[in-house]
Design a protein around this motif. Structure first.
Motif, PDB file in Angstrom:
ATOM      1  N   VAL A  59      13.045  67.461  28.392  1.00  0.00           N
ATOM      2  CA  VAL A  59      12.624  68.710  29.011  1.00  0.00           C
ATOM      3  C   VAL A  59      12.974  68.582  30.493  1.00  0.00           C
ATOM      4  CG1 VAL A  59      10.700  70.251  29.530  1.00  0.00           C
ATOM      5  CG2 VAL A  59      10.734  68.967  27.372  1.00  0.00           C
ATOM      6  N   LEU A  60      13.678  69.565  31.031  1.00  0.00           N
ATOM      7  CA  LEU A  60      14.089  69.540  32.437  1.00  0.00           C
ATOM      8  C   LEU A  60      13.222  70.530  33.216  1.00  0.00           C
ATOM      9  CD1 LEU A  60      16.043  68.494  34.594  1.00  0.00           C
ATOM     10  CD2 LEU A  60      17.656  70.281  33.896  1.00  0.00           C
ATOM     11  N   VAL A  61      12.562  70.038  34.263  1.00  0.00           N
ATOM     12  CA  VAL A  61      11.560  70.818  35.002  1.00  0.00           C
ATOM     13  C   VAL A  61      12.028  71.021  36.439  1.00  0.00           C
ATOM     14  CG1 VAL A  61       9.129  70.963  35.658  1.00  0.00           C
ATOM     15  CG2 VAL A  61       9.810  69.647  33.624  1.00  0.00           C
ATOM     16  N   GLY A  62      11.921  72.243  36.944  1.00  0.00           N
ATOM     17  CA  GLY A  62      12.246  72.520  38.335  1.00  0.00           C
ATOM     18  C   GLY A  62      11.122  73.263  39.019  1.00  0.00           C
ATOM     19  N   HIS A  63      10.730  72.769  40.199  1.00  0.00           N
ATOM     20  CA  HIS A  63       9.714  73.444  41.000  1.00  0.00           C
ATOM     21  C   HIS A  63      10.380  74.152  42.164  1.00  0.00           C
ATOM     22  CE1 HIS A  63       6.630  73.317  44.394  1.00  0.00           C
ATOM     23  NE2 HIS A  63       6.165  74.213  43.542  1.00  0.00           N
ATOM     24  N   HIS A  76      23.453  70.291  30.745  1.00  0.00           N
ATOM     25  CA  HIS A  76      23.648  68.921  30.240  1.00  0.00           C
ATOM     26  C   HIS A  76      23.278  68.869  28.755  1.00  0.00           C
ATOM     27  CE1 HIS A  76      23.170  64.590  29.777  1.00  0.00           C
ATOM     28  NE2 HIS A  76      23.755  64.425  30.956  1.00  0.00           N
ATOM     29  N   PRO A  77      24.060  68.186  27.937  1.00  0.00           N
ATOM     30  CA  PRO A  77      23.819  68.201  26.477  1.00  0.00           C
ATOM     31  C   PRO A  77      22.493  67.599  26.030  1.00  0.00           C
ATOM     32  CG  PRO A  77      25.544  66.615  27.062  1.00  0.00           C
ATOM     33  CD  PRO A  77      25.288  67.445  28.270  1.00  0.00           C
ATOM     34  N   LEU A  78      21.827  66.835  26.883  1.00  0.00           N
ATOM     35  CA  LEU A  78      20.550  66.244  26.493  1.00  0.00           C
ATOM     36  C   LEU A  78      19.361  67.163  26.746  1.00  0.00           C
ATOM     37  CD1 LEU A  78      20.986  62.542  27.694  1.00  0.00           C
ATOM     38  CD2 LEU A  78      21.058  63.413  25.341  1.00  0.00           C
ATOM     39  N   VAL A  79      19.546  68.258  27.450  1.00  0.00           N
ATOM     40  CA  VAL A  79      18.430  69.152  27.794  1.00  0.00           C
ATOM     41  C   VAL A  79      18.077  70.033  26.603  1.00  0.00           C
ATOM     42  CG1 VAL A  79      17.647  71.017  29.300  1.00  0.00           C
ATOM     43  CG2 VAL A  79      19.008  69.129  30.244  1.00  0.00           C
ATOM     44  N   ARG A  80      16.804  70.000  26.230  1.00  0.00           N
ATOM     45  CA  ARG A  80      16.321  70.790  25.099  1.00  0.00           C
ATOM     46  C   ARG A  80      15.478  71.995  25.530  1.00  0.00           C
ATOM     47  NH1 ARG A  80      19.710  68.176  23.497  1.00  0.00           N
ATOM     48  NH2 ARG A  80      19.771  66.684  21.776  1.00  0.00           N
ATOM     49  N   HIS A  81      14.902  71.926  26.741  1.00  0.00           N
ATOM     50  CA  HIS A  81      14.050  73.023  27.213  1.00  0.00           C
ATOM     51  C   HIS A  81      14.009  72.962  28.730  1.00  0.00           C
ATOM     52  CE1 HIS A  81      10.865  75.985  25.949  1.00  0.00           C
ATOM     53  NE2 HIS A  81      10.570  75.871  27.248  1.00  0.00           N
ATOM     54  N   LEU A  82      13.901  74.121  29.359  1.00  0.00           N
ATOM     55  CA  LEU A  82      13.786  74.240  30.804  1.00  0.00           C
ATOM     56  C   LEU A  82      12.400  74.776  31.152  1.00  0.00           C
ATOM     57  CD1 LEU A  82      17.181  76.080  31.357  1.00  0.00           C
ATOM     58  CD2 LEU A  82      16.753  73.669  31.880  1.00  0.00           C
ATOM     59  N   LEU A  83      11.740  74.142  32.125  1.00  0.00           N
ATOM     60  CA  LEU A  83      10.467  74.656  32.624  1.00  0.00           C
ATOM     61  C   LEU A  83      10.622  74.984  34.097  1.00  0.00           C
ATOM     62  CD1 LEU A  83       7.442  75.315  32.473  1.00  0.00           C
ATOM     63  CD2 LEU A  83       6.969  72.886  32.931  1.00  0.00           C
ATOM     64  N   TYR A  84      10.418  76.256  34.444  1.00  0.00           N
ATOM     65  CA  TYR A  84      10.467  76.726  35.825  1.00  0.00           C
ATOM     66  C   TYR A  84       9.036  76.858  36.340  1.00  0.00           C
ATOM     67  CZ  TYR A  84      15.376  77.995  35.036  1.00  0.00           C
ATOM     68  OH  TYR A  84      16.732  77.967  34.764  1.00  0.00           O
ATOM     69  N   VAL A  85       8.713  76.111  37.404  1.00  0.00           N
ATOM     70  CA  VAL A  85       7.372  76.129  37.984  1.00  0.00           C
ATOM     71  C   VAL A  85       7.442  76.855  39.326  1.00  0.00           C
ATOM     72  CG1 VAL A  85       5.421  74.743  38.775  1.00  0.00           C
ATOM     73  CG2 VAL A  85       6.828  73.936  36.852  1.00  0.00           C
ATOM     74  N   ALA A  86       6.984  78.114  39.347  1.00  0.00           N
ATOM     75  CA  ALA A  86       7.094  78.944  40.563  1.00  0.00           C
ATOM     76  C   ALA A  86       8.494  78.806  41.143  1.00  0.00           C
ATOM     77  CB  ALA A  86       6.039  78.536  41.588  1.00  0.00           C
ATOM     78  N   ALA A  87       9.484  78.876  40.266  1.00  0.00           N
ATOM     79  CA  ALA A  87      10.840  78.436  40.608  1.00  0.00           C
ATOM     80  C   ALA A  87      11.860  79.560  40.549  1.00  0.00           C
ATOM     81  CB  ALA A  87      11.256  77.302  39.675  1.00  0.00           C
ATOM     82  N   LEU A 217       3.631  70.209  29.745  1.00  0.00           N
ATOM     83  CA  LEU A 217       4.869  69.499  29.455  1.00  0.00           C
ATOM     84  C   LEU A 217       4.792  68.739  28.131  1.00  0.00           C
ATOM     85  CD1 LEU A 217       5.827  68.237  33.000  1.00  0.00           C
ATOM     86  CD2 LEU A 217       7.255  69.613  31.476  1.00  0.00           C
ATOM     87  N   ALA A 218       3.675  68.111  27.874  1.00  0.00           N
ATOM     88  CA  ALA A 218       3.523  67.398  26.610  1.00  0.00           C
ATOM     89  C   ALA A 218       3.616  68.373  25.434  1.00  0.00           C
ATOM     90  CB  ALA A 218       2.196  66.645  26.590  1.00  0.00           C
ATOM     91  N   GLU A 219       3.040  69.533  25.597  1.00  0.00           N
ATOM     92  CA  GLU A 219       3.115  70.574  24.540  1.00  0.00           C
ATOM     93  C   GLU A 219       4.564  71.002  24.313  1.00  0.00           C
ATOM     94  OE1 GLU A 219       2.727  75.287  24.461  1.00  0.00           O
ATOM     95  OE2 GLU A 219       1.094  74.291  25.529  1.00  0.00           O
ATOM     96  N   ILE A 220       5.298  71.239  25.402  1.00  0.00           N
ATOM     97  CA  ILE A 220       6.697  71.654  25.274  1.00  0.00           C
ATOM     98  C   ILE A 220       7.527  70.563  24.632  1.00  0.00           C
ATOM     99  CG2 ILE A 220       8.792  72.269  26.562  1.00  0.00           C
ATOM    100  CD1 ILE A 220       6.944  73.660  28.601  1.00  0.00           C
ATOM    101  N   ALA A 221       7.328  69.322  25.104  1.00  0.00           N
ATOM    102  CA  ALA A 221       8.097  68.198  24.563  1.00  0.00           C
ATOM    103  C   ALA A 221       7.848  68.021  23.066  1.00  0.00           C
ATOM    104  CB  ALA A 221       7.741  66.914  25.315  1.00  0.00           C
TER     105      ALA A 221
END
Length: 224
Positions: A59-63, A76-87, A217-221
């Protein structure tokens, strides 16, 4: 499933220390990227290298500004989900200083806090802390403010490519009491995400709500 965490402007990998500790307690491995904060391409390359080093799905996270980074690095081929935090969940041709053309949103006091030099942009320590850490304790806000650093002016004009959220599932966390990225602007960008979550939080939930961020994040993962 791992988690790769990307910080925002003026910050560093330390932003995620409490979140990483909470993730470890939940059995989730994580990596926090230390961005050079010179230009967007360099930050994207650094994040992609971190994904390479992780070597497994993530999971790739950006703030905040980190959203611009993960928008491009998320291809990137390893990314399964994106999390945008106020981003900044940017689209084609957009940058953190120019997005959603034709739409207008309430302004925050962030421009007043910025200290613009020839090649760098700093942040006024007093007003900057009030905006970034509006719901943090005095100790947390003081410690974080002491670690802020100037960033390159070119970051504000960087345009991400490709646009990863078009092909990768994404979640947008709206911080409804944010004084840096106005909540109405966040909600507009969140329309691009697969899912939206909203909390009554200021701009920096990694510092003020690390357990809650880790639980999300644990839920998303677990769902990837």
């Amino acid at each position: 499933m791992g988690v790769v965490l990307v910080h925002g402007l003026w910050h560093g990998a330390w932003t995620w220390d409490a979140v990483r500790a909470a993730l470890t307690d939940r059995g989730v491995d994580s990596v926090a990227v230390e961005l050079p904060l010179t230009d967007l391409n360099a930050d994207v390359a650094t994040t992609r290298a971190a994904l390479d080093d992780l070597g497994r799905p993530a999971v790739l996270v950006g703030h905040s500004y980190g959203g611009a980074v993960i928008t491009a690095a998320g291809s990137h081929p390893l990314v399964r989900h994106l999390l945008y935090v106020a981003a900044f969940q940017l689209d084609e041709g957009e940058s953190v200083s120019r997005l959603l053309p034709g739409e207008s949103f309430p302004e925050t006091s962030l421009p007043e806090a910025m200290r613009v030099e020839e090649t760098e942009v700093g942040l006024d320590p007093v007003l900057g802390a009030q905006l970034l850490y509006s719901d943090a304790s005095a100790d947390v806000a003081s410690a974080a403010t002491a670690r802020l650093r100037p960033v390159g002016r070119r970051l504000f004009r960087g345009v991400p490519a490709p646009i990863a959220w078009r092909s990768t599932p994404s979640t947008y966390l709206v911080c409804a009491e944010d004084r840096v990225v106005h909540p109405e602007l966040q909600r507009a960008m969140a329309r691009r995400a697969t899912r939206t979550v909203e909390w009554p939080s200021g701009h920096s939930p990694a510092l003020t709500r690390p357990e809650q961020v880790a639980a999300l994040l644990a839920e998303i993962a677990a769902s990837c």
